[in-house]
Design a protein around this motif. Structure first.
Motif, short mmCIF file in Angstrom:
data_model
loop_
_atom_site.label_atom_id
_atom_site.label_comp_id
_atom_site.label_asym_id
_atom_site.label_seq_id
_atom_site.Cartn_x
_atom_site.Cartn_y
_atom_site.Cartn_z
N ILE A 1 37.09 29.01 -13.13
CA ILE A 1 36.75 29.25 -14.64
C ILE A 1 37.61 29.96 -15.26
CG2 ILE A 1 34.76 30.30 -16.00
CD1 ILE A 1 32.79 29.75 -13.94
N ARG A 2 37.99 29.71 -16.44
CA ARG A 2 39.10 30.43 -17.18
C ARG A 2 38.22 31.51 -18.12
NH1 ARG A 2 44.21 29.35 -18.88
NH2 ARG A 2 44.01 27.16 -18.20
N TYR A 3 38.74 32.50 -18.19
CA TYR A 3 38.08 33.54 -19.00
C TYR A 3 38.16 33.30 -20.50
CZ TYR A 3 37.27 37.70 -21.45
OH TYR A 3 36.54 38.92 -22.54
N LYS A 4 36.84 33.36 -20.95
CA LYS A 4 36.33 33.05 -22.38
C LYS A 4 36.14 34.34 -23.19
CE LYS A 4 35.27 28.30 -21.68
NZ LYS A 4 34.23 27.27 -21.62
N SER B 1 24.79 41.53 -22.98
CA SER B 1 24.17 42.49 -23.34
C SER B 1 23.03 42.30 -23.60
CB SER B 1 24.83 43.01 -24.71
OG SER B 1 26.21 43.75 -24.20
N ARG B 2 22.48 41.12 -24.04
CA ARG B 2 21.22 40.56 -24.24
C ARG B 2 20.49 40.39 -22.87
NH1 ARG B 2 23.98 37.95 -28.47
NH2 ARG B 2 23.76 35.94 -27.28
N LEU B 3 21.23 39.43 -22.27
CA LEU B 3 20.63 39.05 -20.99
C LEU B 3 20.53 40.35 -19.81
CD1 LEU B 3 19.38 36.63 -19.43
CD2 LEU B 3 21.76 36.02 -18.92
N GLY B 4 21.46 40.87 -19.93
CA GLY B 4 21.87 41.74 -18.86
C GLY B 4 22.75 41.77 -17.83
N TYR B 5 23.24 40.34 -17.87
CA TYR B 5 24.35 39.85 -16.98
C TYR B 5 24.95 38.58 -17.42
CZ TYR B 5 20.52 37.05 -15.26
OH TYR B 5 19.44 36.07 -15.36
N ARG B 6 26.13 38.25 -16.88
CA ARG B 6 26.88 36.93 -17.07
C ARG B 6 27.16 36.34 -15.72
NH1 ARG B 6 32.46 38.03 -20.59
NH2 ARG B 6 32.21 35.88 -20.28
N THR B 7 26.85 35.07 -15.86
CA THR B 7 26.98 34.15 -14.62
C THR B 7 28.34 33.26 -14.88
OG1 THR B 7 25.62 32.52 -15.67
CG2 THR B 7 24.73 34.11 -14.07
N ASP B 8 28.97 33.43 -16.14
CA ASP B 8 30.17 32.53 -16.31
C ASP B 8 31.35 33.32 -15.66
OD1 ASP B 8 29.96 34.53 -18.29
OD2 ASP B 8 31.13 33.36 -19.63
N VAL B 9 31.49 33.72 -14.42
CA VAL B 9 32.33 34.17 -13.72
C VAL B 9 33.04 33.41 -12.62
CG1 VAL B 9 32.02 36.54 -14.50
CG2 VAL B 9 30.96 35.66 -12.29
N ALA C 1 33.82 41.75 -11.25
CA ALA C 1 34.07 40.18 -11.07
C ALA C 1 35.29 39.93 -11.72
CB ALA C 1 32.75 39.88 -11.63
N GLY C 2 35.52 38.66 -11.67
CA GLY C 2 36.92 38.04 -12.24
C GLY C 2 36.80 36.56 -12.36
N TRP C 3 37.84 35.83 -12.94
CA TRP C 3 37.79 34.77 -13.32
C TRP C 3 39.17 34.04 -12.61
CZ3 TRP C 3 36.14 38.32 -16.48
CH2 TRP C 3 35.02 38.23 -17.12
N LEU C 4 38.91 33.22 -11.86
CA LEU C 4 40.12 32.48 -11.19
C LEU C 4 40.32 31.05 -11.80
CD1 LEU C 4 42.13 33.03 -8.91
CD2 LEU C 4 40.67 31.70 -7.60
N ASN C 5 41.56 30.53 -12.27
CA ASN C 5 41.79 29.38 -12.92
C ASN C 5 43.10 28.85 -12.25
OD1 ASN C 5 41.87 27.37 -15.10
ND2 ASN C 5 43.59 28.18 -15.83
#
Length: 244
Positions: free
Chosen positions: A240-243, A138-146, A110-114
């Motif tokens: 989205i900018r990487y945070k 780690s808690r959820l199992g994935y991230r959607t802020d990509v 995955a990646g972030w494109l700004n």
């Protein structure tokens, strides 16, 4: 996909068939106009694999061709420079897709494109510690802020893939096709989920040689970047900018 990847496709197929057969309805290799006999190698050594010839070297057109000729309810896209040490990644991806109706696709990459002054700036999970798996992921199992999922380890229901229109072949021969598909999935109202799926390995840039940053590659990247930004200029929320 293969394009002059005869030397590495064997590792991919051998490990996939040996470790992930329980999840495989079929395996399709699309030969993108190889000149090294890669298609013949696959045909001779892996008769259980379906070989499809693409008359041109195109990542988007090649993947669309494979998807069009597939019969499964789920599609999983990989690159020939990947290999597998177990089937855990398949189980993880399917678990998310089958339990979370809001998720339209799951990816190992995955990646972030700004957008900065009208130009795109890109960062990928490989740039960060723990492949950008933060405490929340780690808690959820994935991230959607990509911003996007890469096509090297992309799991997607075939119905979502078709509704999104597949890969835009205007990006051929390569770059931005997977980013564009991710935006199209978001446009349908789905989220995309990045998870560092277990047991998937990758020897980066053995297929595209993108790390060489040749003048031809830079011209192609610039062309496709401009096309992409113009196409999605009205969907700023997808950038989205990487945070950390």
């Amino acid at each position: 996909l293969i394009h002059d990847n005869r030397k590495i496709i064997g590792r991919c197929l051998q490990s996939l068939l040996a470790n992930c057969s329980a999840y495989l309805s079929e395996v399709i290799v699309v030969d993108n106009a190889s000149e090294d006999g890669g298609g013949e190698f696959v045909k001779e050594n892996y008769p259980q694999v379906r070989l499809i010839r693409n008359p041109v070297n195109g990542c988007s057109s090649g993947r669309n061709l494979g998807a069009k000729n597939s019969a499964g309810d789920y599609l999983a896209f990989f690159d020939s420079d990947q290999w597998f040490t177990s089937s855990f990644g398949f189980a993880e991806a399917l678990s998310i897709l089958e339990s979370r109706a809001e998720i339209g696709a799951v990816g190992w990459s995955a990646g972030w494109l700004n957008l900065d002054k009208g130009k795109s700036t890109d960062s990928i999970v490989d740039y960060y510690d723990n492949r950008a798996v933060n405490a929340h992921a780690s808690r959820l199992g994935y991230r959607t802020d990509v911003s996007y999922l890469g096509s090297d380890g992309l799991f997607i229901p075939k119905s979502v893939f078709k509704a999104a229109g597949g890969f835009d072949e205007a990006y051929d021969p390569m770059t931005f096709g997977d980013t564009d598909l991710s935006f199209a999935i978001k446009k349908l109202g789905f989220e995309i989920a990045y998870r560092d799926l277990s047991s998937i390995r990758h020897e980066a840039h053995q297929t595209t040689k993108a790390s060489d940053y040749s003048s031809d590659y830079q011209k192609l990247y610039s062309r496709n970047s401009k096309y992409f930004i113009e196409k999605w200029k009205d969907y700023q929320q997808f950038f989205i900018r990487y945070k950390p």
